[in-house]
Design a protein around this motif. Structure first.
Motif, PDB file in Angstrom:
ATOM      1  N   GLN A  67      -5.019  -6.835  -2.329  1.00 29.48           N
ATOM      2  CA  GLN A  67      -5.920  -6.387  -3.395  1.00 29.48           C
ATOM      3  C   GLN A  67      -5.124  -5.987  -4.639  1.00 29.48           C
ATOM      4  OE1 GLN A  67      -5.107  -4.911  -0.587  1.00 29.48           O
ATOM      5  NE2 GLN A  67      -4.067  -3.310  -1.720  1.00 29.48           N
ATOM      6  N   ALA A  68      -3.922  -5.425  -4.438  1.00 37.52           N
ATOM      7  CA  ALA A  68      -3.077  -5.064  -5.581  1.00 37.52           C
ATOM      8  C   ALA A  68      -2.612  -6.329  -6.298  1.00 37.52           C
ATOM      9  CB  ALA A  68      -1.875  -4.247  -5.130  1.00 37.52           C
ATOM     10  N   VAL A 138      -2.514   6.450  11.915  1.00 34.31           N
ATOM     11  CA  VAL A 138      -2.375   6.008  10.529  1.00 34.31           C
ATOM     12  C   VAL A 138      -2.960   4.609  10.417  1.00 34.31           C
ATOM     13  CG1 VAL A 138      -0.734   5.333   8.771  1.00 34.31           C
ATOM     14  CG2 VAL A 138      -0.386   7.435  10.009  1.00 34.31           C
ATOM     15  N   ALA A 141      -5.523   1.665   4.196  1.00 31.93           N
ATOM     16  CA  ALA A 141      -6.737   2.085   3.508  1.00 31.93           C
ATOM     17  C   ALA A 141      -7.807   0.996   3.594  1.00 31.93           C
ATOM     18  CB  ALA A 141      -6.427   2.420   2.056  1.00 31.93           C
ATOM     19  N   GLU A 143      -9.406  -0.313   1.418  1.00 33.60           N
ATOM     20  CA  GLU A 143      -9.302  -1.277   0.319  1.00 33.60           C
ATOM     21  C   GLU A 143      -8.389  -2.441   0.686  1.00 33.60           C
ATOM     22  OE1 GLU A 143      -8.534   1.957   0.044  1.00 33.60           O
ATOM     23  OE2 GLU A 143     -10.325   2.659  -0.993  1.00 33.60           O
ATOM     24  N   VAL A 173      -7.631   9.897  12.088  1.00 40.72           N
ATOM     25  CA  VAL A 173      -6.823   9.261  11.037  1.00 40.72           C
ATOM     26  C   VAL A 173      -6.270  10.329  10.099  1.00 40.72           C
ATOM     27  CG1 VAL A 173      -6.884   7.732   9.037  1.00 40.72           C
ATOM     28  CG2 VAL A 173      -8.017   7.060  11.150  1.00 40.72           C
ATOM     29  N   VAL A 174      -4.937  10.395   9.993  1.00 36.12           N
ATOM     30  CA  VAL A 174      -4.321  11.393   9.123  1.00 36.12           C
ATOM     31  C   VAL A 174      -3.915  10.820   7.774  1.00 36.12           C
ATOM     32  CG1 VAL A 174      -3.529  12.929  10.951  1.00 36.12           C
ATOM     33  CG2 VAL A 174      -2.090  11.019  10.246  1.00 36.12           C
ATOM     34  N   SER A 175      -3.877   9.492   7.667  1.00 37.42           N
ATOM     35  CA  SER A 175      -3.518   8.922   6.376  1.00 37.42           C
ATOM     36  C   SER A 175      -3.986   7.477   6.278  1.00 37.42           C
ATOM     37  CB  SER A 175      -2.001   8.984   6.161  1.00 37.42           C
ATOM     38  OG  SER A 175      -1.672   8.498   4.884  1.00 37.42           O
ATOM     39  N   ASN A 176      -4.451   7.107   5.082  1.00 38.68           N
ATOM     40  CA  ASN A 176      -4.817   5.725   4.797  1.00 38.68           C
ATOM     41  C   ASN A 176      -3.765   5.139   3.879  1.00 38.68           C
ATOM     42  OD1 ASN A 176      -7.413   5.537   6.196  1.00 38.68           O
ATOM     43  ND2 ASN A 176      -8.074   7.079   4.722  1.00 38.68           N
ATOM     44  N   GLU A 177      -2.853   4.400   4.431  1.00 43.62           N
ATOM     45  CA  GLU A 177      -1.708   3.914   3.657  1.00 43.62           C
ATOM     46  C   GLU A 177      -2.119   2.741   2.772  1.00 43.62           C
ATOM     47  OE1 GLU A 177       1.263   5.391   3.685  1.00 43.62           O
ATOM     48  OE2 GLU A 177       0.528   6.889   5.094  1.00 43.62           O
ATOM     49  N   ASP A 178      -1.314   2.502   1.732  1.00 42.61           N
ATOM     50  CA  ASP A 178      -1.743   1.505   0.753  1.00 42.61           C
ATOM     51  C   ASP A 178      -1.290   0.100   1.099  1.00 42.61           C
ATOM     52  OD1 ASP A 178       0.967   2.324  -0.132  1.00 42.61           O
ATOM     53  OD2 ASP A 178       0.560   0.763  -1.601  1.00 42.61           O
ATOM     54  N   GLN A 182       3.572   0.182   5.217  1.00 35.92           N
ATOM     55  CA  GLN A 182       3.635   1.639   5.240  1.00 35.92           C
ATOM     56  C   GLN A 182       3.132   2.186   6.577  1.00 35.92           C
ATOM     57  OE1 GLN A 182       4.768   4.136   3.305  1.00 35.92           O
ATOM     58  NE2 GLN A 182       5.803   2.530   2.154  1.00 35.92           N
ATOM     59  N   LYS A 186       5.396   4.515   9.061  1.00 34.43           N
ATOM     60  CA  LYS A 186       5.004   5.853   9.531  1.00 34.43           C
ATOM     61  C   LYS A 186       5.032   5.924  11.057  1.00 34.43           C
ATOM     62  CE  LYS A 186       4.542   7.763   5.594  1.00 34.43           C
ATOM     63  NZ  LYS A 186       3.548   7.628   4.563  1.00 34.43           N
ATOM     64  N   GLU A 191       6.088   9.671  12.764  1.00 32.73           N
ATOM     65  CA  GLU A 191       5.193  10.640  12.122  1.00 32.73           C
ATOM     66  C   GLU A 191       3.764  10.450  12.608  1.00 32.73           C
ATOM     67  OE1 GLU A 191       6.292  13.067  10.717  1.00 32.73           O
ATOM     68  OE2 GLU A 191       8.336  12.424  10.320  1.00 32.73           O
ATOM     69  N   ALA A 192       3.419   9.223  12.954  1.00 34.31           N
ATOM     70  CA  ALA A 192       2.083   8.956  13.481  1.00 34.31           C
ATOM     71  C   ALA A 192       2.217   8.549  14.949  1.00 34.31           C
ATOM     72  CB  ALA A 192       1.420   7.850  12.682  1.00 34.31           C
TER      73      ALA A 192
END
Lengths: 255, 245
Positions: A67-68, A138, A141, A143, A173-178, A182, A186, A191-192
């Motif tokens: 998407q980016a 994790v 995202a 998106e 879910v602790v984070s939605n990475e881009d 990523q 993690k 970390e996850a």
């Protein structure tokens, strides 16, 4: 300046001398390939092979979330080839006339897989365990294509493990990475406790523990590739795509 | 040069002006990010003042061995790329980090929490305050302090009656700099704290992800951030103007 010019001349003569006498040395060109982050490893190898086969070509990659990349192309970034992790981003570019209709082809099917750190700190043994309270998951995202697919897979899993399965997992879910890399990072760092990525990413990180997702609750990502309308190197872009689709290219992608 | 500074800002404003602007600016995601950004950057600034003022005072007044090295290390985060800061924080305080693994033993896990957001902001932004405060304290005429000493002022009185009035503005402008820097912090946060709406998704993070999903939200948030930053900077400039009374 003079010295520089003579240096260039020397270089040109040298290159020309090396090339077969009948064909003049081709101009050096750069091919800009915008590719989904999940393709990083396979495409880097494909790019190297393509450069070896075409010595005048330098393949430059821009790896990021599909998407980016799409936004960058829409905002005028100079790309020759776009390889997306989802049809959605490709369709958007077709709508915006950045890609010619029906010029895109599916070159890869990528499934989802659950990844865990090497020592599996949360003791996850099955997909069902992803709903255990208190574990750290994790995701990419929503998106990002893989993030969207992960959530689609959760919908399917809810059909199998109970209607609240998706909510329970999302609560972990602790984070939605881009982007997908990523997510891998993690989990690699520990970390996850778990993440969902493409099979290709899991293969590229062999130290991770994986849990296969059965086909009936998995989601298959279809990766389309296409040349950009604005490309200054249309012929080369087609050649690159042909190489990706060739047996050799496909073999690298399957690794 | 001016064009390089001004045209991008101008473009953000122009592109963001459309009928959807207020829908974007007041969407739940945008408001959550705004609230989180304001809360975390304010806490960061308060912590920087509470912990940084004594530190700066000590640095300015005490004769310490290796003081210049200490000052250099405290200034370092100002010039360090935020991605290095984020990675360093993760390696130090992550679940398997050098120190984080001990915290984990007693049940504390920092990454992916709002505390991690504040730590990242502290790391990159607090040095700006400490630096201003140190310079402020150093600039005080030593004779004034001696005079206060002769008058029998104790340390607290000295600080309150002499130091603060003389350095108040410097401290305040340092605090505002820290605040704006904390508000804009992105690189260290995304690595160390991750991205979760309402927990760790600050405005810069929402802008970055908006760039990938919805340019409208990203632009609206950018405009809000630019306005806040301009106001705060304007305030600093007013404070930095010399008095004439």
């Amino acid at each position: 300046m003079k010295r520089f010019a003579s240096l260039i001349l020397l270089l040109v003569l040298f290159v020309a001398g090396c090339a077969p006498a009948s064909t003049p040395a081709p101009e050096p060109v750069t091919l800009n390939v915008f590719a989904a982050a999940s393709l990083t490893d396979a495409f880097t190898e494909i790019g190297n092979n393509f450069q070896t086969a075409n010595p005048n070509v330098t393949v430059t990659f821009n790896f990021a979330g599909s998407q980016a990349l799409r936004t960058q192309i829409e905002e005028g970034a100079p790309a020759d080839v776009f390889a997306s992790a989802s049809g959605k981003e490709m369709e958007a570019l077709v709508t915006g006339s950045f890609v010619a209709p029906e010029s895109s082809q599916v070159f890869l099917n990528n499934k989802l897989v659950v990844i865990l750190p090497a020592n599996n700190p949360a003791g996850i043994d099955s997909i069902e365990d992803l709903a255990n309270a208190g574990i750290k998951i994790v995701f990419a995202a929503e998106e990002v294509p893989v993030g969207r697919y992960s959530r689609e897979a959760l919908d399917k899993m809810s059909g199998m493990y109970g209607s609240d399965f998706k909510d329970k997992v999302l609560a972990n879910v602790v984070s939605n990475e881009d982007n997908v890399k990523q997510v891998v990072a993690k989990v690699q760092l520990g970390e996850a406790d778990a993440g969902i990525v493409y099979t290709s990413d899991a293969i590229a990180a062999p130290e991770l523990v994986t849990i296969e997702i059965p086909t009936d609750i998995n989601v298959v990502a279809k990766y389309p590739i296409a040349p950009l309308v604005e490309s200054a190197n249309a012929e080369l872009a087609h050649a690159f795509i042909a190489y990706v689709l060739s047996d050799e290219g496909q073999a690298i992608l399957q690794k | 040069m001016l064009g390089l500074f001004l045209l991008p800002l101008f473009a953000v404003f122009v592109r963001s002006i459309n009928s959807e602007f207020f829908n974007y600016a007041f969407s739940k995601q945008a408001l959550d990010a705004l609230k989180l950004s304001l809360a975390t950057s304010t806490i960061t600034t308060v912590c920087a003042i509470l912990l940084g003022t004594p530190l700066a005072y000590v640095l300015a007044n005490w004769k310490l061995k290796y003081k210049s090295w200490l000052e250099l290390l405290i200034d370092l985060p100002i010039v360090l790329p935020p991605s290095v800061a984020g990675l360093a924080l993760l390696i130090a305080f992550g679940r398997r980090g050098l120190f984080g693994s001990y915290l984990n033993l007693i049940g504390i896990s920092l990454p992916f929490t709002t505390v991690a957001v504040i730590m990242a902001q502290m790391f990159v932004a607090a040095p700006l305050y400490i630096r201003s405060a140190r310079v402020g304290f150093t600039g005080i005429d030593k004779q004034l302090e001696e005079a206060a000493n002769v008058e029998g002022a104790n340390r607290w009185q000295m600080f309150r009656e002499v130091m603060l009035p003389l350095t108040g503005k410097t401290l305040l402008s340092g605090a505002i700099l820290t605040w704006t820097r904390a508000l804009g912090e992105f690189g260290a946060t995304i690595l160390f704290a991750g991205n979760l709406e309402g927990v760790t998704q600050t405005m810069p993070m929402a802008i970055y992800l908006g760039f990938e999903r919805n340019l409208g939200v990203a632009l609206a948030l950018s405009v809000m951030l630019v306005i806040v930053s301009v106001s705060l900077l304007a305030l600093t400039r007013r404070l930095e103007k010399p008095d004439h009374d």
